[in-house]
Design an enzyme around this catalytic site. Structure first.
Site, PDB file in Angstrom:
ATOM      1  N   HIS A 184       0.814  -1.189  -0.092  1.00 30.39           N
ATOM      2  CA  HIS A 184      -0.118   0.010   0.081  1.00 30.39           C
ATOM      3  C   HIS A 184       0.924   1.301  -0.014  1.00 30.39           C
ATOM      4  CE1 HIS A 184      -2.908   2.992   2.346  1.00 30.39           C
ATOM      5  NE2 HIS A 184      -3.162   2.974   1.010  1.00 30.39           N
TER       6      HIS A 184
HETATM    7 CA    CA Z   1       0.653  -0.279  -4.225  1.00 30.62          CA
END
Ligand code: CA
Ligand code: V1S
Ligand code: ZN
Length: 393
Positions: A184
């Site tokens: 992320h």
């Molecule tokens: Ca990513």
């Protein structure tokens, strides 16, 4: 290899700093800066440098880093000394200042130089975009998306992407940030959480308990208050192990296509972390070089100024494959290059780990079990589509 020509009426710039590649995080650490040397040597072996403007980037200055980072943090980063004995257990020193010196973000010789060189390349790339001297600017040494204002995280100390987007914002009303690293893009999301001038989109493996950094759920979409202009401007695409090229490209094209239509960015910043490829030492996906590269192709087709950053990628020969293929897409020669790696590629033996006649695109290795049911992918598309109803350019 010889017939790679400069694209007409179109400029691609390539920004690197060979001194950055000499740094070492430590023997057992997965981040290997020499993967940049391997990538570059493959790019050069194909003759692609003749089709680009090539720059040795300078190191970013303290003031440029301070555009995003706190001076307390930068001062500490600039004075802290490498540890004499590498620790193997992070708990031996539980109170790390600014999260520096643990096993993820070790202190090594020349750390500050390494960071400022990574940021320098990314910033040079942004400046070429701002001055309209480049249509696509490539900085494979950048893409360190986890670094925070006053904290190192996940192998990232300085957030070159944030610094580079801040530069784009001096000339561009709206910037779309896309992150195809398997992790992320939390640092970039957080930095632009409260503004509607940057939309951040991350595709990543999501498991809050067992996969770093644990953030990026589907419904984490920016500040909850409607009065905050950043509301709805963070898009998260949480995925599971084993996603394939076909599934990923369907998601990418649908989601990015709709975002470009709605948000109407004037520039795109794409983080091309190569740890989303099959066979990555840390990653979990089944993407092939073609599937990963299809994201770059899609962004290029949007016909907007584009920066390509590197990022993660822990199986160096596959990192080199992906970033070479993506450089060829930027230039527009992907259909012309010979898939058999050039005979005179330095470090050819690296690629021979796969097969005697290694190719650019073929990644070998056991595919991972695909844990992404089609229904879940449809739900993700639907959530993002509904989220975009609140977004306007
Ligand atoms: Ca990513
Ligand atoms: N996954 C993973 C992983 N592996 C390591 C690691 C392994 C060996 C070492 F000698 C040092 C570190 N750390 C992690 C992750 C961080 C992943 C960062 C990805 C960066 C990026 O690709 O997105 C961008 C460049 N860290 C953790 O999982 C944290 C721990 C929770 C578990 C592992 N130990 C070593 C640290 C704490
Ligand atoms: Zn990563």
């Amino acid at each position: 290899e010889a017939n790679i020509t400069r694209p007409k009426g179109y400029t691609v710039s390539f920004h690197c700093n060979p001194d950055m590649e000499k740094h070492h995080f430590g023997m057992t650490h997965p981040m290997k800066p020499w993967r940049l040397t391997l990538s570059k040597s493959l790019i050069y072996s194909y003759g692609m440098s003749f089709a680009m403007d090539n720059y040795i980037s300078r190191a970013a200055t303290y003031e440029e880093l301070a555009d995003f980072h706190s001076t307390d943090y930068l001062d500490f980063l600039g004075t802290v000394l490498p540890e004499p004995v590498p620790r193997d257990l992070e708990n031996q020193n539980p109170d790390l200042k600014f999260n520096l010196g643990g096993s993820d973000c070790p202190l090594f010789e020349g750390l500050y130089d390494y960071c400022s060189m990574s940021a320098g390349g990314a910033l040079d790339a942004a400046r070429k975009i701002c001055s309209e001297q480049s249509d696509i600017a490539i900085a494979w040494g950048g893409g360190l998306h986890h670094a925070k204002k006053a904290e190192a995280s996940g192998f990232c100390y300085i957030n070159d992407i944030v610094i580079s987007i801040l530069q784009l914002l001096r000339f561009h009303p709206r910037v779309l940030y896309i992150d195809i690293d398997v992790h992320h893009g939390d640092g970039v999301e957080e930095a632009f959480f409260s503004t509607d001038r940057v939309m951040t989109v991350s595709f990543h493996k999501y498991d809050p308990n067992n996969f770093f950094p644990g953030t990026g759920a589907l419904d984490d979409n920016g500040p909850k208050s409607e009065h905050n202009s950043g509301a709805h401007h963070a898009v998260n695409v949480p995925l599971q192990d084993g996603i394939t090229d076909e599934q990923y490209d369907m998601l990418f094209n649908t989601i990015i296509g709709r975002i470009v239509e709605k948000f109407r960015p004037s520039a795109i910043a794409l983080q091309c972390g190569a740890d989303s490829l099959a066979g990555d030492r840390l990653g979990r996906f089944n993407l092939q070089v073609q599937g990963h590269g299809a994201c770059v192709e899609f962004c290029k087709r949007m016909n907007l100024p584009l920066i390509l950053f590197g990022g993660g990628g822990y199986t160096p020969r596959n990192v080199a494959r992906a970033w070479t293929y993506e450089t060829s897409i930027a230039i527009g020669c992907q259909d012309k290059i010979n898939p058999i790696l050039p005979q005179h590629t330095p470090w050819r033996d690296q690629f021979r780990q796969d097969t005697l006649f290694p190719t650019l695109e073929q990644i070998l290795g056991e595919p991972r079990l695909n844990k992404n049911p089609p229904k879940r992918l449809q739900d993700i598309v639907q959530h993002v589509t509904e989220q975009l109803r609140f977004v306007q350019a």
